[in-house]
Design a protein around this motif. Structure first.
Motif, mmCIF file in Angstrom:
data_model
loop_
_atom_site.group_PDB
_atom_site.id
_atom_site.type_symbol
_atom_site.label_atom_id
_atom_site.label_comp_id
_atom_site.label_asym_id
_atom_site.label_seq_id
_atom_site.Cartn_x
_atom_site.Cartn_y
_atom_site.Cartn_z
ATOM 1 N N TRP A 30 0.815 -1.211 0.000
ATOM 2 C CA TRP A 30 0.000 0.000 0.000
ATOM 3 C C TRP A 30 0.849 1.262 0.000
ATOM 4 C CZ3 TRP A 30 -4.622 -0.529 -1.712
ATOM 5 C CH2 TRP A 30 -5.264 -1.762 -1.573
ATOM 6 N N VAL A 31 1.994 1.215 0.663
ATOM 7 C CA VAL A 31 2.923 2.352 0.601
ATOM 8 C C VAL A 31 3.443 2.508 -0.831
ATOM 9 C CG1 VAL A 31 5.182 3.197 1.372
ATOM 10 C CG2 VAL A 31 3.555 2.277 3.047
ATOM 11 N N PHE A 32 3.729 1.395 -1.492
ATOM 12 C CA PHE A 32 4.170 1.428 -2.889
ATOM 13 C C PHE A 32 3.069 1.986 -3.789
ATOM 14 C CE2 PHE A 32 4.349 -0.714 -7.053
ATOM 15 C CZ PHE A 32 5.567 -0.225 -7.509
ATOM 16 N N ILE A 33 1.840 1.490 -3.655
ATOM 17 C CA ILE A 33 0.712 1.914 -4.502
ATOM 18 C C ILE A 33 0.441 3.402 -4.340
ATOM 19 C CG2 ILE A 33 -1.827 1.736 -4.759
ATOM 20 C CD1 ILE A 33 -0.388 -0.505 -6.143
ATOM 21 N N THR A 34 0.564 3.908 -3.123
ATOM 22 C CA THR A 34 0.234 5.315 -2.870
ATOM 23 C C THR A 34 1.289 6.270 -3.399
ATOM 24 O OG1 THR A 34 -0.960 6.608 -1.213
ATOM 25 C CG2 THR A 34 1.237 5.851 -0.596
ATOM 26 N N HIS A 35 2.486 5.762 -3.676
ATOM 27 C CA HIS A 35 3.562 6.616 -4.178
ATOM 28 C C HIS A 35 3.311 6.947 -5.648
ATOM 29 C CE1 HIS A 35 7.577 8.097 -5.064
ATOM 30 N NE2 HIS A 35 7.728 8.216 -3.754
ATOM 31 N N LYS A 36 3.370 8.218 -5.990
ATOM 32 C CA LYS A 36 3.014 8.638 -7.354
ATOM 33 C C LYS A 36 3.925 8.059 -8.427
ATOM 34 C CE LYS A 36 5.279 13.071 -6.664
ATOM 35 N NZ LYS A 36 5.061 14.494 -6.529
#
Length: 191
Positions: A30-36
């Motif tokens: 989720w941290v990866f997905i949220t990164h633009k």
């Protein structure tokens, strides 16, 4: 009819429920997905699909529309954030009961620019690409919903921030798609 205070309380309770569904096993995702920058490979592939189906002039116009779409959603979100001045959940005392996974919180959160931009882009490109690739529209919508939910998961936005971002992004994405179609039709009529 619920009061604004009641709606805000429900938003906080729903945030804590959804945020606390997280688990350290999935935090990295989720941290990866949220990164633009996580979507750069997808953007490159979408650019390739546009290039494959459009001539250079039409591709150029499409890229201008995408740049304007992203600018519109981001700037509108900034106007709303400053006007409503609603602190992000990661700025609130109750966050001791939640999970915050980012290095930076930000000041205000209403509404989520990530949710608006990803949804607008999904609606815009999904409508363009669906005539050549039937699965493009639903896949892009799934991606936009993952990005949107990630904002709750990492502790940056309330569900109301995200839902508003999705709704505004949907409207902007559809409006830009329609304007794009008018522009492309005029361009083709001149050719």
């Amino acid at each position: 009819m619920p009061t604004i205070e009641q709606l805000l309380q429900w938003d906080q309770e729903l945030f804590l429920y959804l945020n606390n569904l997280g688990t350290p096993v999935w935090d990295w995702f989720w941290v990866f997905i949220t990164h633009k920058f996580a979507a750069i490979p997808m953007y490159a592939y979408l650019l390739y699909l546009l290039y494959k189906n459009y001539n250079l002039k039409t591709l150029g116009i499409t890229l201008v529309f995408i740049a304007l779409l992203i600018t519109a959603t981001d700037q509108l979100a900034n106007v709303f954030k400053d006007a409503f001045a609603r602190p992000r959940p990661c700025k609130e005392d109750f966050m001791a009961q939640g999970r915050f996974l980012m290095d930076y919180c930000g000041k205000y959160g209403y509404f989520s620019a990530h949710a608006a931009s990803s949804t607008a882009l999904a609606i815009f490109l999904g409508n363009i690409l669906k005539k050549w690739y039937k699965s493009a529209f639903p896949l892009l919508l799934i991606w936009a919903m993952l990005v949107s939910y990630s904002r709750i998961y990492v502790g940056k936005h309330y569900p109301g921030d995200v839902i508003t971002g999705i709704l505004i992004g949907s409207l902007i994405g559809f409006l830009f798609y329609k304007l794009h179609q008018i522009s492309i039709n005029k361009l083709n009529a001149k050719a």
